[in-house]
Structures are given as structure tokens and as C-alpha cells.
Design an enzyme around this catalytic site. Structure first.
Site, mmCIF file in Angstrom:
data_model
loop_
_atom_site.group_PDB
_atom_site.id
_atom_site.type_symbol
_atom_site.label_atom_id
_atom_site.label_comp_id
_atom_site.label_asym_id
_atom_site.label_seq_id
_atom_site.Cartn_x
_atom_site.Cartn_y
_atom_site.Cartn_z
ATOM 1 N N LYS A 171 0.749 -1.221 -0.117
ATOM 2 C CA LYS A 171 -0.002 -0.044 0.045
ATOM 3 C C LYS A 171 0.928 1.218 -0.108
ATOM 4 C CE LYS A 171 -1.937 2.624 3.261
ATOM 5 N NZ LYS A 171 -2.334 3.791 2.551
ATOM 6 N N GLY A 224 6.690 5.251 8.326
ATOM 7 C CA GLY A 224 5.758 6.653 8.493
ATOM 8 C C GLY A 224 5.962 7.088 9.852
ATOM 9 N N THR A 228 1.560 6.262 14.089
ATOM 10 C CA THR A 228 1.064 5.046 13.449
ATOM 11 C C THR A 228 1.624 3.909 13.681
ATOM 12 O OG1 THR A 228 0.860 6.926 11.706
ATOM 13 C CG2 THR A 228 0.211 4.679 11.084
ATOM 14 N N GLU A 246 10.038 1.869 10.419
ATOM 15 C CA GLU A 246 10.912 2.869 10.349
ATOM 16 C C GLU A 246 10.216 4.165 10.489
ATOM 17 O OE1 GLU A 246 12.832 5.639 9.225
ATOM 18 O OE2 GLU A 246 12.605 5.149 7.295
ATOM 19 N N CYS A 280 13.040 11.429 6.353
ATOM 20 C CA CYS A 280 13.286 11.107 7.746
ATOM 21 C C CYS A 280 14.492 11.450 8.215
ATOM 22 C CB CYS A 280 12.760 9.631 7.985
ATOM 23 S SG CYS A 280 13.516 8.535 6.876
ATOM 24 N N GLU A 381 8.873 16.008 15.651
ATOM 25 C CA GLU A 381 9.208 15.821 14.494
ATOM 26 C C GLU A 381 8.211 16.816 13.788
ATOM 27 O OE1 GLU A 381 8.209 12.349 12.050
ATOM 28 O OE2 GLU A 381 10.105 12.491 11.276
#
Ligand code: TXE
Length: 478
Positions: A171, A224, A228, A246, A280, A381
Site C-alpha cells: 500500500k 511512516g 502510526t 521505520e 526522515c 518531528e
């Protein structure tokens, strides 16, 4: 463009027939639609992957190598088309999207060779017995990827999963599914075996959640946000699924007074703002030795002011559009928060309406100073073109500041003192440390974060091990 699902070798609408709007970040306009799938589509994808599982697992490594190489070649051959789709869908400059398409093809090529080279161990017990380890594919696995480096990260997961002999339900992010759609079309064009790779589009809480909850999908590789990731871990853990997560980062970029300052600055401008800061690995906290603080600050501000923000199609654009309206608003809200927390905005700090893209989601590269390590600007973040400067007095304080975050993805050190560099590298609580460089990637190295930046590592054999189940076989010799 209507982004469809790719299931059992065919492009198809969501079972529900629903579609999501797809926005172009540079204009803010709807320019297409994306299948708004749900658990019914995930089930179809699973059934296709499950039916293809045994054949693919037993396909000779050389054949897998050929198929993955064929995908790499097809992406290379159609690079401009892929790059244009990526840039339009994500908002990133076209030149950057072109580079990322090179890497997406490389991911398939790299893991094509891994399929050929992967081996397992044997352990002899003198003349008593010999053990050998079988590394068998996990089965049907799930790959869930984010919106910042869409095809680059999608292929980074799919390629090792396939190379290790698994079939895949994947996805892409609902915000950036265009290049996954092109990849599906490419699979059809080259006759990639049906059911081996299946792509389901739609929202995280619907499609992603259904994948994580599906008992037949035995492993999930996810990149992500940290919250989540936490939710996925809580859902998957009771089913004992293999998980590779990750997640986010709040990466320090540390410049010592003995660094080659010009070299450090040249890279730091990218570390801070490449891909609108939506990587990231970007360094969002710039830690500077107090004796060079003013010099570095003035230079980085000067360089940031030169960065052209604007139309992603222009060659001289350095900063494109922010991926989505909600993310644009989130980044701007952090800039407001910085002011409330008492920070000074040294440059940037506002949204922009570049010529020809007046209604797009653009934010000036923004540099903030004057905030302590505990402020939210320095702990959360932001994932946009926003960095914060902090001075330090010595190595001990630099280390303390660098580690003062729940995240542990990547750290960068600029120093000409090798002893210090190694000492710091050993003590930084991060999965990746760059010394006098940034984003220099060898695909064989372990990739991932410590602390709240994730669980597990991607890259090289780490990925091949994640996507296989080890089985020890012990044979008595007498
Ligand atoms: O990511 P999400 P979002 C960080 C960054 C950003 C924040 C949130 O700070 O501001 O995360 O971004 C799917 N079950 N990063 O909300 O939601 C989703 O559809 C299963 C850092 O866009 O984590 C998408 O495919 N899947 C990061 C993918 O997860 C779910 C890159 C990532 O989306 C799901 C992106 C669920 N319940 C954001 N909910 C990095 N480290 O590179 C969502 N998804």
C-alpha cells in the site's frame, strides 16, 4: 489520472467503487482520483498473493533476479514519465524526482542480486551432528509506505520482499500513489507473474489497518509516523507478526569548531531543506559549537535565503510544495508554536505563493534560534523546511543535546578530529551516524532507527533476513 488497485495482474477499481480526490501540491487543485479501498480489496489482494505464493517461493533465484532486473530496466527506460508523475503528485522538484527514480530502479537491481547471493549458515558439532539453517520465505507479506519519497521507499520494501521469495500486498500512501500505479502498469507491460505483487490503494485506517489485521499477512514492513507505528505494533503484536518499523526522527546535525566549515555548510543546506525537509533523515536540530555559532548562523541564513521556492518543474527550484494541505498547516502551526515558545525566526517563517503556483502549499525555508532542548520545536518531528539552531560549549554538551530526544534515527557530525568522531559515533543513540557527510548510502548497510524511531533494520541482508523465516535442521552423524 485514476490510480487503481493492481490485484492478480489486473488493474481494478475498489470493490466499493469509491474514489478519493488526488491533489497536486503545487496548485492545490484536484488533478485525479485514487481508489478508496477497504478490507474487501485487501482480501482479494491476499487471495491473489496466497495463490501465487508457492510458485514464486519455488521460482529459481535466477528467475527472480531476471524479473526484478526487468522491473529496474523498465523504470529506467521510462524514467522521465515516472519522475514527472512523482513530482506532480508529491510536490518535490522534478530534478529531485529524477534522482529518486534512479534509486527506485537501483532498489530492484540491488535486491535482484541479493536473490542470487543470499545464503544461510551451517553449524557443525564436531563428529556428532551438523545443523543447517533454511531461510524460507515468510509467505504473504505487507508493505506500507509513506508520502515523502514515494516510489523510492515503496520499492525499497517490495524489492527485498520479492527477492526473498514472498508474495506481496503493498500500500503506497494515499497522498502519493501515482508512481505505484505506474509501477503496476509496468508489471503488466513486462508480464510480471500475476499475484506476486498486489497493490491496494486507499486510506491508512482502512486499507493499512486491514492489512495489519489480516491473519494471513505474516509480516508488515512499515515506514511512516511514530504514532502510526505504535498503533500498528499494538495491533500486530498479539498475532506475533514480524514487524519492521521505520519511523520518525529529530535528527541532530553537529558542527564542531574544528570542522571544515564550508564543506559542512554546503551539505547542511541539504540536510536541512532537501525535499522540503520531508526526509526522515533530515537534520532538524543544528547543534553548533559556541565559538563558531555566529559565523555558522549567518552563513546558513544567507544560504537559506538563496534557496528558490517555487514551481517544481523549474530547474532552479530548490524547494517545491509541501505534500498536502493538512501537512502544510501542521508545519505552519509549528512555526507559530516556535514564536509562542519564545524562538526568533532568523529567516523564512511564512507560506509563499510563487508565480504560477499561487494556490499551492509552499513554505519558506525557516531557521529558528533561541529555544531550549526541551521545547516542542526541538523534541517533535516537524517534517518540513524548518530547522532550529542550538549552541553547545563542549563535546559532552553536544552529546547530551543530541541524545535529548525520544527519537534515534540519524545523526551527523562535522569534525576533523577523528578520535572525537569515533568516540561520539559510539555514544550517539542513533541507528545511523554520518561523519563529514550526509545521506551517503550504501544499500548493503543496516538502515533504521533506535528508540522511538523504530524497530528492526532494512537494507542488505537485514532486509533479506526480515523477509525470511529461519529454520534449523539438525542431522545426527552417528
Ligand atoms: O504518516 P502515516 P502521516 C511522520 C511525519 C509526519 C507524520 C504523520 O512527522 O508529519 O509522520 O504523517 C499508512 N494502519 N512521517 O500521517 O499516517 C498511511 O496510509 C496501517 C515520517 O502521513 O504514518 C501511509 O501509507 N497503515 C515518515 C503510511 O501509513 C496506516 C514519513 C504512513 O502514513 C495506518 C511520513 C494504520 N492505522 C511521515 N494509518 C518517515 N519516517 O519517513 C496510516 N497508515
Amino acid at each position: 489520472m485514476v490510480v487503481l488497485n493492481y490485484i492478480n495482474g489486473k488493474m481494478q477499481e475498489a470493490v466499493s467503487g469509491l474514489q478519493l480526490d488526488n491533489f497536486e501540491p503545487a496548485t492545490g487543485n484536484v488533478y485525479g482520483h485514487v481508489a478508496d479501498s477497504d478490507s474487501a480489496d485487501v482480501q482479494l489482494a491476499f487471495e491473489a498473493a496466497n495463490a501465487a505464493k508457492s510458485n514464486w517461493a519455488n521460482t529459481a533465484a535466477e528467475e527472480k533476479f531476471k524479473w526484478l532486473n526487468a522491473l529496474a530496466d523498465a523504470i529506467d527506460a521510462d524514467r522521465e514519465n515516472f519522475a514527472k508523475a512523482e513530482s506532480r503528485d508529491q510536490g518535490k522538484p522534478l530534478w529531485l524526482a529524477r534522482n529518486e527514480m534512479i534509486r527506485a530502479a537501483q532498489n530492484f537491481r540491488f535486491f535482484a542480486t541479493a536473490a542470487m547471493q543470499f545464503a544461510s549458515e551451517s553449524h557443525a558439532m564436531e563428529n556428532k551432528a551438523i545443523n543447517y539453517t533454511l531461510r524460507q520465505p515468510v509467505g504473504v507479506v505487507g508493505c506500507i509506505s509513506p508520502w515523502n519519497l514515494p516510489l523510492y521507499l515503496f520499492s525499497w520494501k517490495i524489492a527485498p520482499a520479492l527477492a526473498a521469495g514472498n508474495t506481496v500486498v503493498a500500500k503506497p500512501s494515499e497522498f502519493t500513489a501515482a508512481t505505484a500505479h505506474l509501477l503496476a502498469e509496468t508489471c503488466i507491460k513486462i508480464g510480471f507473474p500475476a499475484g506476486v505483487l498486489n497493490i491496494v490503494n486507499g486510506l491508512g485506517p482502512k486499507v493499512g489497518q486491514a492489512m495489519v489485521e489480516h491473519r494471513g499477512i505474516k509480516a508488515i514492513s512499515f515506514t511512516g509516523g511514530t504514532s502510526t507505528g505504535k498503533h500498528i505494533a499494538a495491533t500486530a503484536a498479539p498475532m506475533f507478526k514480524k514487524l519492521s518499523l521505520e519511523l520518525g526522527g529529530k535528527n541532530p546535525n553537529i558542527i564542531f569548531d574544528d570542522a571544515d566549515i564550508e564543506k559542512a555548510l554546503k551539505t547542511t543546506i541539504n540536510t536541512s531543506f532537501l525535499n522540503q525537509g520531508e526526509i526522515c533523515l533530515c537534520g532538524s536540530r543544528l547543534l553548533i559549537h559556541e565559538s563558531i555559532y555566529d559565523k555558522v548562523k549567518n552563513r546558513i541564513v544567507e544560504e537559506a535565503k538563496k534557496l528558490k521556492v517555487g514551481n517544481p518543474n523549474n530547474d532552479d527550484t530548490r524547494i517545491g510544495a509541501i505534500v498536502s494541505k493538512p501537512h502544510f498547516e501542521k508545519v505552519l502551526s509549528y512555526i507559530e508554536l516556535a514564536k509562542e515558545e519564545g524562538g526568533q525566526i532568523l529567516t523564512g517563517g511564512a507560506a509563499l505563493n510563487p508565480e504560477g503556483c499561487e494556490s499551492g502549499w509552499f513554505i519558506e525555508p525557516t531557521i529558528i534560534e533561541g529555544l531550549g532542548p526541551k521545547c516542542r520545536i526541538n523534541t517533535e518531528e516537524i517534517f518540513g523546511p524548518v530547522i532550529s539552531l542550538l549552541p553547545f560549549k563542549d563535546e559532552e554538551e553536544a552529546l547530551q543535546l543530541a541524545n535529548a530526544t525520544e527519537y534515534g534515527l540519524a545523526a551527523t557530525i562535522w569534525t576533523e578530529n577523528l578520535t572525537r568522531a569515533h568516540r561520539l559515533a559510539a555514544n550517539l543513540e542513533f541507528g545511523i551516524v554520518w561523519i563529514n557527510c550526509w545521506l551517503l548510502r550504501d544499500l548493503r548497510t543496516p538502515f533504521g532507527g533506535a528508540k522511538s524511531s523504530g524497530v528492526g533494520r532494512e537494507g542488505g541482508w537485514e532486509a533479506m533476513r526480515f523477509f525470511t523465516e529461519p529454520k534449523n535442521v539438525c542431522i545426527a552423524l552417528s
